[in-house]
Each structure stands twice: as structure tokens, then as C-alpha cells.
Design an enzyme around this catalytic site. Structure first.
Site, mmCIF file in Angstrom:
data_model
loop_
_atom_site.group_PDB
_atom_site.id
_atom_site.type_symbol
_atom_site.label_atom_id
_atom_site.label_comp_id
_atom_site.label_asym_id
_atom_site.label_seq_id
_atom_site.Cartn_x
_atom_site.Cartn_y
_atom_site.Cartn_z
ATOM 1 N N HIS A 51 -19.688 2.523 46.579
ATOM 2 C CA HIS A 51 -20.655 4.613 47.188
ATOM 3 C C HIS A 51 -20.104 4.957 48.676
ATOM 4 O O HIS A 51 -19.667 3.550 49.513
ATOM 5 C CB HIS A 51 -22.240 4.065 47.797
ATOM 6 N N HIS A 82 -29.207 1.631 44.106
ATOM 7 C CA HIS A 82 -29.481 0.278 44.596
ATOM 8 C C HIS A 82 -30.581 0.908 46.418
ATOM 9 O O HIS A 82 -31.804 0.289 46.275
ATOM 10 C CB HIS A 82 -28.517 -0.345 45.356
#
Length: 345
Positions: free
Chosen positions: A269, A217
Site C-alpha cells: 500500500h 488490513h
């Protein structure tokens, strides 16, 4: 006498017509050669895109992430599972739809201001608007950089195989001896041989739990939106406002920044994954803008004389410094005789 004059005129007309036909044939041959060159270039670039997309497809379909071990008491892997704040669909719209839309609007407005909307260019036998061609060039460069970002990200993900912060919640690992990480005996144990129970989650969810580094992303959002901001810096000139363009650039960068932050916020993450992913996106965007699309290559009109230098009349210097040792006829006031000139030569 009149017959001779008439015959001479006819011959001249025939010669002119023949020369005209020859010129037309040469122009047509040159046009055909250019069209063949364009077609050849398009085929090569299409092949390059296909080659670059192959690793992405192979990794997504046929390659398993590297299998990494973990400590059962590693707190960085015990975060709860949350849905994406910025979903993959939203990311696709931000990176794959918004930049081309901006390119279309900017190229159309630029051509409209130059009063060149009716201008056409022949490409592969098709007569196309000039601003279509320019938009095609820009979207090709943009997509090339986007595919490079995809490739760099996928290689990192599947090579490292880093576990996501919600790995324990999704995988629910069961050790080879049948025990669980929650057992007291496994509190500080490093586990390499395990199977994921994954109750309540799909196989895809379990697989994704092993693809934390780097953040896709972050890399894609930063590439797409930073490149678009750089494109606006070069292409967009807003006469009615000095700050409007920079405001749009700030909004684009902040959207990329928020996308990166949401990956840590959602426990998808680690912060280092987001940092490296963002650096990948920024690096590819700068390289694409500088060396591939050459957005900041100065045009001919922008090349000016360096500040601080003034024009000088060099004729006096030429006569004083050069003529003293240069034989005629190069100097106006040369004092060499013919004999001296011959000896100099």
C-alpha cells in the site's frame, strides 16, 4: 349460621384461586409477547447482517476493480513484490478471534465478581446463563461494526481501483501496440490500454494489484483492536493494578499500528492508503462504541449531582417570593381573606 360462614369462605377461596389463575394467564401472555418480540428482533437483525454481507460477496466474486491508467515512469508503482508480514490468516485471528476471546473472559469475570454466574435468562424458550446473553449482545455489536468496516473498505477498493506499489512487478503490463513500459519511447507515456502478462503470478495476484485504496488490513485491524480497547475501558476493572488495563489497551493499539505500518513496509500500500484505512477503522470503532453498543452511556448510579451545587432549603424562598402573590391554600402564611381569594381566582 355456620353454613353461611362456610359458604362465604368457599366463595372467597374460589375467588382467590380464579384471580390467581387469571394472574398466571396474564403473566404467561406477557412472557409470550416478550418472546415473540425478541424473536422478531433477532430475525430483523439477522436479515440486516445478510444484507450487509451481500455487497462484500458481490464485490469479491462478480465485480472487477475500476481500471486506471498509469505512467510508465511512475516510480511509486515499481516496488518489488513481497509476501505479507501480517498474513490474512493472522489478520483474521487478530480481528475475528482475539476480541471475542477477550469478551468471553471479561464477561465471565464480571459475573463471577458479582456472584451471578448461576443467574439465568429465558431467551426464545431457552434458559441461558445471563453472562452468555451479555456476551452475545457484545459480539453482535462488534460483528455489526466489523461488517460495516468491510463494506466501507470494499466500496473504496473497487470504486477507486488504485494500483499497488508493486503493480509493475506483478502485472508486467504489455501495451496495446505490443511494446513494453521499459521501451524508451514509452518512458513518459500515460497508458490506459494494456494487458497484464503476470508471469509467475496468479490471476488473483494480478487482480489484487489493482486494489490498493484503502488498506483493508489497516481498517479492520484498527476497528477490531480499538473497539476492544474501548470495551476494556468500560468493562474491565482491575482492582490489584491501576495500570494493567491501560497496558492491555496500549498493546492492542500497537498491534493495530504495526499491522498498518507493515502494509507500507511490504509495498502492498501507499502511505495514504494506510492513513485512510486507519481512519475508517477508528471512525467505525468510535461510532459503534458510542452509538450502537453504547459502552459509554452512564448508568443510573453514575449520574451524580454536578459539582459545585449545594442543596438549599427553598421553603423560605417559597414563602417570601411566591406567597406574596399566591392565594391560599397553597401558602402556609397566606394573608388573603376569602373575598380576596375569590377575586384572585
Amino acid at each position: 349460621m355456620r353454613d353461611d360462614i362456610t359458604n362465604g369462605d368457599d366463595n372467597d377461596n374460589e375467588n382467590i384461586a380464579a384471580a390467581s389463575r387469571e394472574g398466571e394467564r396474564q403473566v404467561q401472555c406477557a412472557t409470550n409477547a416478550v418472546q415473540r418480540q425478541v424473536a422478531h428482533r433477532c430475525l430483523i437483525e439477522l436479515l440486516i447482517f445478510v444484507v450487509l454481507l451481500i455487497p462484500v460477496l458481490v464485490y469479491e466474486v462478480a465485480v472487477e476493480p475500476a481500471r486506471r491508467g498509469f505512467f510508465c515512469d511512475d516510480e511509486s508503482l515499481h516496488y518489488p513484490f513481497h509476501e505479507n508480514t501480517v498474513t490474512p490468516v493472522m489478520l483474521g485471528l487478530l480481528s475475528g478471534a482475539l476480541p471475542p476471546l477477550i469478551f468471553i473472559v471479561v464477561e465471565y469475570v464480571r459475573m463471577m465478581r458479582k456472584d451471578k454466574l448461576a443467574a439465568t435468562v429465558q431467551v426464545l424458550g431457552w434458559q441461558m446463563s445471563a453472562w452468555y446473553v451479555e456476551f452475545g449482545r457484545q459480539i453482535t455489536y462488534f460483528m455489526f461494526g466489523l461488517v460495516l468496516t468491510f463494506d466501507a473498505t470494499e466500496v473504496g477498493k473497487y470504486t477507486i481501483g488504485r494500483l499497488r506499489p508493486h503493480f509493475m512487478a506483478v502485472c508486467q503490463p504489455m501495451l496495446s501496440d505490443g511494446s513494453l513500459c521499459t521501451d524508451a519511447a514509452n518512458l513518459h507515456r500515460y497508458v490506459e490500454d494494456y494487458e497484464c502478462a503476470g508471469e509467475g503470478y496468479t490471476i488473483a495476484d494480478v487482480r489484487q494489484a489493482r486494489l490498493s485504496f484503502p488498506s483493508g488490513h489497516s481498517s479492520i485491524a484498527f476497528y477490531a483492536l480499538l473497539y476492544t480497547a474501548l470495551y476494556l475501558q468500560r468493562k474491565l476493572h482491575w482492582r490489584s493494578s491501576k495500570l494493567a488495563k491501560h497496558f492491555l489497551q496500549f498493546v492492542l493499539i500497537m498491534v493495530a499500528w504495526y499491522t498498518a505500518l507493515s502494509r507500507v513496509m511490504d509495498s502492498w500500500h501507499h502511505w495514504s492508503d494506510v492513513l485512510v484505512g486507519s481512519l475508517i477503522g477508528v471512525t467505525v470503532a468510535l461510532i459503534t462504541a458510542r452509538y450502537i453498543s453504547k459502552l459509554f452511556k452512564p448508568s443510573y448510579r453514575e449520574i451524580v449531582r454536578p459539582a459545585g451545587l449545594r442543596r438549599q432549603n427553598t421553603s423560605d424562598t417559597l414563602q417570601e417570593d411566591v406567597c406574596a402573590s399566591t392565594p391560599p391554600p397553597y401558602c402556609v402564611n397566606g394573608s388573603f381573606s376569602d373575598d380576596q381569594y375569590c377575586t384572585k381566582v
